[in-house]
Scaffold this motif. Structure first.
Motif, mmCIF file in Angstrom:
data_model
loop_
_atom_site.group_PDB
_atom_site.id
_atom_site.type_symbol
_atom_site.label_atom_id
_atom_site.label_comp_id
_atom_site.label_asym_id
_atom_site.label_seq_id
_atom_site.Cartn_x
_atom_site.Cartn_y
_atom_site.Cartn_z
ATOM 1 N N PHE A 61 0.851 -1.201 0.000
ATOM 2 C CA PHE A 61 0.000 0.000 0.000
ATOM 3 C C PHE A 61 0.883 1.246 0.000
ATOM 4 C CE2 PHE A 61 -2.660 3.320 1.761
ATOM 5 C CZ PHE A 61 -3.933 3.043 1.277
ATOM 6 N N LEU A 62 1.909 1.221 0.853
ATOM 7 C CA LEU A 62 2.862 2.336 0.910
ATOM 8 C C LEU A 62 3.554 2.535 -0.437
ATOM 9 C CD1 LEU A 62 4.734 1.982 4.347
ATOM 10 C CD2 LEU A 62 3.644 4.057 3.486
ATOM 11 N N ASN A 63 4.068 1.447 -1.004
ATOM 12 C CA ASN A 63 4.787 1.528 -2.273
ATOM 13 C C ASN A 63 3.881 2.044 -3.392
ATOM 14 O OD1 ASN A 63 7.039 0.529 -0.994
ATOM 15 N ND2 ASN A 63 6.825 -1.541 -1.777
ATOM 16 N N SER A 64 2.647 1.548 -3.421
ATOM 17 C CA SER A 64 1.710 1.998 -4.450
ATOM 18 C C SER A 64 1.397 3.482 -4.288
ATOM 19 C CB SER A 64 0.412 1.185 -4.385
ATOM 20 O OG SER A 64 0.648 -0.144 -4.765
ATOM 21 N N GLU A 92 9.219 11.490 6.252
ATOM 22 C CA GLU A 92 9.592 11.873 7.615
ATOM 23 C C GLU A 92 8.392 11.772 8.551
ATOM 24 O OE1 GLU A 92 12.613 12.372 8.599
ATOM 25 O OE2 GLU A 92 13.427 12.189 6.565
ATOM 26 N N ARG A 93 7.243 12.230 8.084
ATOM 27 C CA ARG A 93 6.027 12.181 8.911
ATOM 28 C C ARG A 93 5.634 10.745 9.216
ATOM 29 N NH1 ARG A 93 2.375 15.845 5.193
ATOM 30 N NH2 ARG A 93 0.634 15.006 6.407
ATOM 31 N N MET A 94 5.968 9.836 8.318
ATOM 32 C CA MET A 94 5.612 8.428 8.506
ATOM 33 C C MET A 94 6.684 7.654 9.268
ATOM 34 S SD MET A 94 3.976 7.485 4.793
ATOM 35 C CE MET A 94 2.688 8.501 4.072
ATOM 36 N N ASN A 95 7.802 8.328 9.576
ATOM 37 C CA ASN A 95 8.884 7.667 10.316
ATOM 38 C C ASN A 95 9.321 6.363 9.658
ATOM 39 O OD1 ASN A 95 8.994 9.626 12.451
ATOM 40 N ND2 ASN A 95 7.147 8.703 13.325
ATOM 41 N N LEU A 96 9.515 6.418 8.338
ATOM 42 C CA LEU A 96 9.914 5.219 7.612
ATOM 43 C C LEU A 96 11.342 4.815 7.979
ATOM 44 C CD1 LEU A 96 8.563 5.873 4.000
ATOM 45 C CD2 LEU A 96 7.377 4.856 5.949
ATOM 46 N N THR A 97 11.566 3.519 7.999
ATOM 47 C CA THR A 97 12.917 3.017 8.214
ATOM 48 C C THR A 97 13.742 3.285 6.967
ATOM 49 O OG1 THR A 97 12.407 0.821 7.337
ATOM 50 C CG2 THR A 97 11.997 1.193 9.698
ATOM 51 N N ALA A 98 15.042 3.069 7.064
ATOM 52 C CA ALA A 98 15.926 3.303 5.919
ATOM 53 C C ALA A 98 15.517 2.442 4.718
ATOM 54 C CB ALA A 98 17.372 3.016 6.305
ATOM 55 N N SER A 99 15.196 1.172 4.973
ATOM 56 C CA SER A 99 14.805 0.283 3.873
ATOM 57 C C SER A 99 13.457 0.701 3.292
ATOM 58 C CB SER A 99 14.745 -1.169 4.357
ATOM 59 O OG SER A 99 13.778 -1.319 5.384
ATOM 60 N N LEU A 255 -4.890 0.221 7.179
ATOM 61 C CA LEU A 255 -3.974 1.325 6.882
ATOM 62 C C LEU A 255 -2.611 1.034 7.505
ATOM 63 C CD1 LEU A 255 -3.941 4.281 5.646
ATOM 64 C CD2 LEU A 255 -4.086 5.054 8.025
ATOM 65 N N PRO A 256 -1.525 1.211 6.746
ATOM 66 C CA PRO A 256 -0.195 0.987 7.319
ATOM 67 C C PRO A 256 0.029 1.865 8.539
ATOM 68 C CG PRO A 256 -0.049 1.189 4.942
ATOM 69 C CD PRO A 256 -1.448 1.557 5.307
ATOM 70 N N PRO A 257 0.589 1.333 9.609
ATOM 71 C CA PRO A 257 0.809 2.139 10.819
ATOM 72 C C PRO A 257 1.664 3.371 10.562
ATOM 73 C CG PRO A 257 2.030 0.055 10.909
ATOM 74 C CD PRO A 257 1.082 -0.043 9.770
ATOM 75 N N GLU A 258 2.531 3.298 9.528
ATOM 76 C CA GLU A 258 3.374 4.446 9.200
ATOM 77 C C GLU A 258 2.550 5.654 8.753
ATOM 78 O OE1 GLU A 258 5.649 0.690 8.735
ATOM 79 O OE2 GLU A 258 3.737 1.406 7.943
#
Length: 284
Positions: A61-64, A92-99, A255-258
């Motif tokens: 979902f995030l990638n799309s 940044e708002r989603m606090n995504l990891t590096a990967s 919904l993704p937690p991010e």
């Protein structure tokens, strides 16, 4: 750039079928390269529904979302600094990891390609979400936000947004309504900041009254109601929007937690618009 499949397809096609075989091989190679690029960007050919578990579905979902965002950004020909900045801020708002950031950036780049299969990706989003209206609406609103990154929507971006809305199952009228609400939200957010700055000064007069009136008008548009709406209509619109954008409910639906922070910000904006109307109009 993915051209390995085209090269091999053309070579073997020509080897076994001459010029016509080369053309057919080129077509097959192109399809192979496209599938390979989508796979590297984090998409599966079966869509979200083919993901092994909920975490994989949420990642897709995030990638799309980022891939379609890149497609919207590229719609008017040149991706602007504001649009790139918006994608970065969203990460940044989603606090995504590096990967996750790497995957999102790759998806954004994939979306900018001329042969990006928009309808296929939207179909996967729709199937994976189980047709849940709230999730699909959230996805659409992300794309509208991307279009508004520089403060306005280019005609080419509007055309793409209509394709996205259609692919997600929304009508043109529903999209136009969301565009009006998003435009008002953009002004409401910035107007609220300016109004807050002005409150620390002694300046009064016609300009301030006009600014306040415009701010109130945008608050009504954020809720999707007319300025003449009575208290009952305003409350009903507010409750409907809050129900659709409630972060916990969206999370429960997949919904993704991010994306929780983004959902919270949307609900806070709705709340602020409603609070302003209540204060000015004296609603209880």
């Amino acid at each position: 750039m993915h051209i390995f499949g085209k090269i091999l397809g053309t070579f073997f096609g020509f080897l076994f079928g001459g010029p016509l075989g080369a053309l057919f091989g080129l077509f097959l190679g192109h399809q192979f390269d496209k599938a390979r690029r989508l796979n590297q960007a984090g998409f599966s050919r079966g869509g979200f529904g083919g993901a092994a578990n909920q975490a994989e579905k949420q990642q897709e979902f995030l990638n799309s979302a980022y891939a379609v965002m890149g497609h919207v950004a590229k719609a008017k020909g040149q991706v602007t600094r504001e649009e790139i900045q918006l994608a970065t801020v969203m990460m940044e708002r989603m606090n995504l990891t590096a990967s996750q950031k790497n995957a999102a950036q790759e998806a954004f780049r994939t979306g900018k390609s001329t042969d990006f299969p928009l309808e296929d990706v939207l179909r996967s989003v729709r199937v994976s979400s189980g047709g849940r209206h709230d999730l699909l609406q959230f996805f659409l609103e992300l794309q509208i936000s991307a279009a508004f990154a520089d403060g306005s929507v280019h005609p080419s971006e509007r055309d793409v947004l209509h394709r996205i809305a259609q692919g997600l199952g929304f009508s043109s009228e529903q999209l136009e309504q969301r565009l009006r609400m998003q435009e008002a939200a953009f002004r409401f957010h910035h107007g609220g900041f300016e109004q807050g700055q002005q409150s620390g000064h002694q300046s009064t007069g016609g300009w301030q009254q006009a600014s306040s009136a415009s701010h109130l008008a945008d608050a009504y548009k954020v809720l999707g109601v007319e300025e003449s709406a009575d208290a009952k209509t305003v409350k009903r619109a507010y409750r409907k929007l809050m129900n659709e954008h409630h972060p916990d409910k969206l999370m429960a639906k997949g919904l993704p937690p991010e994306m929780m922070n983004v959902a919270k910000e949307q609900s806070q904006e709705i709340q602020s618009a409603y609070d302003l109307i209540k204060k000015v109009k004296g609603f209880k």
